[in-house]
Design a protein around this motif. Structure first.
Motif, PDB file in Angstrom:
ATOM      1  N   ARG A 369      25.531  20.851 -71.380  1.00  0.00           N
ATOM      2  CA  ARG A 369      25.974  20.133 -70.188  1.00  0.00           C
ATOM      3  C   ARG A 369      24.907  19.180 -69.673  1.00  0.00           C
ATOM      4  O   ARG A 369      25.216  18.177 -69.012  1.00  0.00           O
ATOM      5  CB  ARG A 369      26.398  21.125 -69.096  1.00  0.00           C
ATOM      6  N   PRO A 410      30.795  23.811 -71.114  1.00  0.00           N
ATOM      7  CA  PRO A 410      31.742  24.577 -70.299  1.00  0.00           C
ATOM      8  C   PRO A 410      32.211  23.810 -69.060  1.00  0.00           C
ATOM      9  O   PRO A 410      31.452  23.077 -68.424  1.00  0.00           O
ATOM     10  CB  PRO A 410      30.926  25.808 -69.890  1.00  0.00           C
ATOM     11  N   GLN A 411      33.493  23.997 -68.744  1.00  0.00           N
ATOM     12  CA  GLN A 411      34.061  23.507 -67.488  1.00  0.00           C
ATOM     13  C   GLN A 411      35.140  24.488 -67.062  1.00  0.00           C
ATOM     14  O   GLN A 411      35.675  25.242 -67.879  1.00  0.00           O
ATOM     15  CB  GLN A 411      34.626  22.098 -67.629  1.00  0.00           C
ATOM     16  N   ILE A 412      35.462  24.486 -65.769  1.00  0.00           N
ATOM     17  CA  ILE A 412      36.431  25.444 -65.248  1.00  0.00           C
ATOM     18  C   ILE A 412      37.835  24.928 -65.517  1.00  0.00           C
ATOM     19  O   ILE A 412      38.167  23.782 -65.187  1.00  0.00           O
ATOM     20  CB  ILE A 412      36.235  25.656 -63.739  1.00  0.00           C
ATOM     21  N   ARG A 416      38.958  29.949 -65.688  1.00  0.00           N
ATOM     22  CA  ARG A 416      38.075  30.358 -66.777  1.00  0.00           C
ATOM     23  C   ARG A 416      37.147  29.212 -67.154  1.00  0.00           C
ATOM     24  O   ARG A 416      37.482  28.042 -66.985  1.00  0.00           O
ATOM     25  CB  ARG A 416      38.879  30.763 -68.018  1.00  0.00           C
ATOM     26  N   LEU A 417      35.990  29.563 -67.667  1.00  0.00           N
ATOM     27  CA  LEU A 417      35.062  28.577 -68.196  1.00  0.00           C
ATOM     28  C   LEU A 417      35.410  28.318 -69.657  1.00  0.00           C
ATOM     29  O   LEU A 417      35.399  29.242 -70.477  1.00  0.00           O
ATOM     30  CB  LEU A 417      33.618  29.085 -68.068  1.00  0.00           C
ATOM     31  N   GLU A 418      35.758  27.084 -69.971  1.00  0.00           N
ATOM     32  CA  GLU A 418      36.126  26.698 -71.335  1.00  0.00           C
ATOM     33  C   GLU A 418      35.358  25.449 -71.724  1.00  0.00           C
ATOM     34  O   GLU A 418      35.079  24.579 -70.891  1.00  0.00           O
ATOM     35  CB  GLU A 418      37.635  26.420 -71.429  1.00  0.00           C
ATOM     36  N   GLY A 423      31.932  18.419 -70.159  1.00  0.00           N
ATOM     37  CA  GLY A 423      31.661  19.501 -69.219  1.00  0.00           C
ATOM     38  C   GLY A 423      30.305  19.324 -68.564  1.00  0.00           C
ATOM     39  O   GLY A 423      29.323  18.935 -69.214  1.00  0.00           O
ATOM     40  N   HIS A 449      35.122  22.955 -56.246  1.00  0.00           N
ATOM     41  CA  HIS A 449      35.411  23.771 -57.420  1.00  0.00           C
ATOM     42  C   HIS A 449      36.378  24.902 -57.078  1.00  0.00           C
ATOM     43  O   HIS A 449      36.544  25.267 -55.910  1.00  0.00           O
ATOM     44  CB  HIS A 449      34.123  24.362 -57.989  1.00  0.00           C
ATOM     45  N   GLN A 537      34.728  36.639 -70.086  1.00  0.00           N
ATOM     46  CA  GLN A 537      34.032  36.108 -68.908  1.00  0.00           C
ATOM     47  C   GLN A 537      33.702  37.258 -67.987  1.00  0.00           C
ATOM     48  O   GLN A 537      34.575  38.037 -67.610  1.00  0.00           O
ATOM     49  CB  GLN A 537      34.916  35.075 -68.185  1.00  0.00           C
ATOM     50  N   GLN A 571      35.632  34.562 -58.755  1.00  0.00           N
ATOM     51  CA  GLN A 571      35.435  34.302 -60.183  1.00  0.00           C
ATOM     52  C   GLN A 571      35.723  35.600 -60.925  1.00  0.00           C
ATOM     53  O   GLN A 571      34.868  36.456 -61.064  1.00  0.00           O
ATOM     54  CB  GLN A 571      34.017  33.821 -60.465  1.00  0.00           C
TER      55      GLN A 571
END
Length: 615
Positions: A369, A410-412, A416-418, A423, A449, A537, A571
């Protein structure tokens, strides 16, 4: 002298008186006879007028229908009936060896019966008398029809598909270094106005009227261009500047010749790019790109760096000179000034002089990132926003792709973080948002977020994705804005430079409330081994709501007074498990089965708030 009177015999006086009385008697008889004849004539004419008053004149036809002696109502009925029959009958349109049949109904014709009846009735009294006694020929009155313009145009277009001939423009043909002309040719098309006029009476046959269509470029016009071209190609030309000279041979000039509208419909020009390929190797060293005015930051102060115009070989003017001065074989190389996009005066007018806000956020080093954050910083650094200008982060960065230097990180997504290309850009969005927040700018669009991330201020942060959600703000201050962005391996800083203009920002952040704990959800994954469990996660921060405020002042005047409320979801954690293990084989009778401890995860999954979520 004595006078003698003549004497008249008595019988003479008697005879003259009798004669006068007879003459008066005859006159009275004549007057009586004339009066009687006049009365008889008046009676006759009156009777004729009464007879003709409500009927059409004798021996009159409308569209072949005898209407003489008919009342207006009778004549109108007869003509209408005949017109309806005519609407169903074909009209044969022909030209050369082509013919086609159409009916009046197909072209939407409508008979003008009242107009025709009025025309049939338009005869004076003595004309009626003459026609009554058989003087003159039978009077034929045409019946016209109205025609919808669109229908006639469609008919004309259909006829044009068979009869029209496209005109052919004259063309300049270059063979080697000699120009010749391919002659023009007239075309033709259906003359719509004349077709409409002829079709108004729905004749049985109709010659389709055709009009000549002249070409845009006639042979005569092309001949003038041919003479100019041959004169240009008659000898080599040179482009010079001081002691430097470049030859333009006829073969190269022939490749550059183009024709264009103008000069009476057909102009001659030279393709600048063909000339440039020949001239650029020699003269490009004298060209330079323009330099925009810039802004140099020195601590908290900013100064304008001056712009510089560029210079480029003016191939267009060289081409014009070659054609306009055919008597000359030498032509001067010309250059044109290229103005900068942002001039020094324009930059100074923006009044960007000092730091008005800055904000920094931090991150661990070296993750993928970070590559995206640094790439975005490079693209955004130096952005200038004029007074009233609006900034969109998606517009500024465009879609994040590998070709643009972005990587997967990763991004939300849906809690979920994918991994996705680009990202981490949300950290850029958060840092920009806070810089705009403390610069007192108008915040048009932002979205926090989905769940709280501890490296950002509670509530006062923003996420972004391609198309949506977006980060948009407007510089609604009367001075321009310079955005400077820098990103190291561990932090990104955004600084806004403008003129203070008495701006001041105050903010408060309340305590979190309405908290909710995260949960762990379990789902089956048939791709795992039986009994296997994989943590997708780990549970993170809990959910909560938070409220923060902003007051923006310009000197002593309150410009904005805002309250923002943000709700974060918890989360949650996510675990995937494989299919259940196959049961062990039953022991033989009399044999004790071995015991085996229960594997972690086989007894179910317990969420952090004490409830069990089934697999």
């Amino acid at each position: 002298m004595s006078r003698h009177r003549r004497s008249t015999p008595p019988g003479v006086f008697i005879s003259s008186a009798r004669h006068r009385r007879a003459r008066r008697r005859r006159a009275r008889i004549g007057l009586l006879v004339a009066a009687l004849l006049g009365a008889l004539a008046a009676v006759a004419l009156g009777s004729l007028w009464l007879a003709e008053r409500n009927v059409l004149p004798a021996r009159t036809e409308v569209a072949g229908v005898e209407v003489g002696g008919r009342t207006l109502t009778e004549a109108r009925l007869l003509v209408t009936t005949a017109a309806q029959e005519r609407l169903r009958e074909p009209v044969v349109l022909s030209s050369d060896d082509y013919s086609v049949e159409v009916t009046g109904a197909q072209v939407g014709a409508s008979p003008l019966v009242d107009e025709a009846i009025a025309g049939a009735d338009g005869v004076g009294f003595f004309g009626r008398l003459a026609r009554r006694v058989g003087i003159g020929e039978t009077r034929a009155v045409p019946l016209r029809y109205t025609l919808p313009r669109a229908q006639v145009r469609r008919l004309a277009a259909e006829l044009d598909r068979r009869l029209a001939v496209e005109p052919r423009d004259a063309r300049l043909v270059i063979r080697g270094t000699t120009a010749t002309v391919r002659p023009s040719r007239d075309g033709r098309s259906v003359a719509i106005a004349r077709l409409t006029t002829r079709l108004r009476t729905l004749p049985a046959t109709l010659d389709v009227p055709l009009a000549t269509v002249e070409p845009e470029v006639t042979t005569a016009r092309a001949e003038r261009a041919r003479r100019l071209a041959n004169e240009l190609l008659g000898q080599p030309r040179r482009v010079t500047l001081g002691d430097v000279s470049v030859a333009l041979p006829p073969a190269l000039l022939a490749r550059a010749i183009r024709t264009a509208p103008g000069d009476g419909g057909f102009g001659l020009r030279l393709d600048p790019e063909v000339l440039r390929t020949r001239l650029a190797p020699t003269f490009s060293a004298l060209e330079r790109d323009p330099t925009d005015a810039g802004f140099r930051v020195d601590g908290a102060r900013v100064r304008v760096t001056p712009a510089r115009p560029g210079r480029q070989l003016d191939v267009d003017r060289i081409a014009q000179s070659l054609l306009a001065n055919l008597d000359s074989t030498s032509h001067r190389a010309r250059f044109v000034a290229i103005p900068p996009t942002l001039t020094t005066a324009q930059a100074e007018k923006l009044e960007i002089t000092e730091l008005v806000s800055e904000f920094t956020t931090y991150y661990p080093c070296c993750a993928p990132r970070v590559t995206n954050i640094q790439r975005a910083a490079t693209l955004l650094d130096g952005t200038v926003l004029p007074p009233g200008g609006t900034f969109s982060l998606n517009d500024a960065l465009g879609q994040r792709t590998v070709d643009k230097g972005f990587v997967a990180a990763p991004q939300i997504r849906a809690g979920r973080l994918e991994d996705a290309v680009g990202g981490g850009i949300s950290q850029v969005a958060t840092t920009l948002y806070n810089a705009a927040f403390f610069a007192g700018l108008r915040l048009d669009a932002h979205q926090p977020h989905e769940f709280y991330i501890s490296r950002y201020p509670m509530g006062r942060e923003a996420t972004v994705s391609w198309r949506s959600p977006e980060l948009i703000f407007t510089n609604d201050w009367p001075a321009g804005l310079l955005i400077k962005v820098s990103a190291s391996d561990t932090a990104i800083t955004v600084r806004f430079y403008s003129t203070t203009l008495g701006r001041r920002v105050e903010t408060t952040t309340g305590e979190p409330y309405a908290t909710t704990a995260p949960r762990t959800f379990t789902s089956k994954n048939p791709s795992l081994r039986p009994g296997e469990k994989e943590v997708v996660q780990e549970p993170g921060a809990g959910g909560f709501s938070v409220r923060y405020t902003r007051k923006v002042w310009r000197n002593a005047k309150l410009k904005r007074d805002e309250v923002f409320t943000v709700r974060y979801k918890p989360q949650n954690g996510y675990v995937e498990v494989g299919p259940p293990k196959k049961p062990a084989k039953k022991p033989k009778p009399g044999t004790k089965a071995p015991t085996k401890p229960v594997a972690p995860g086989d007894e179910g999954t317990t969420v952090t708030d004490g409830t069990t979520v089934p697999a």
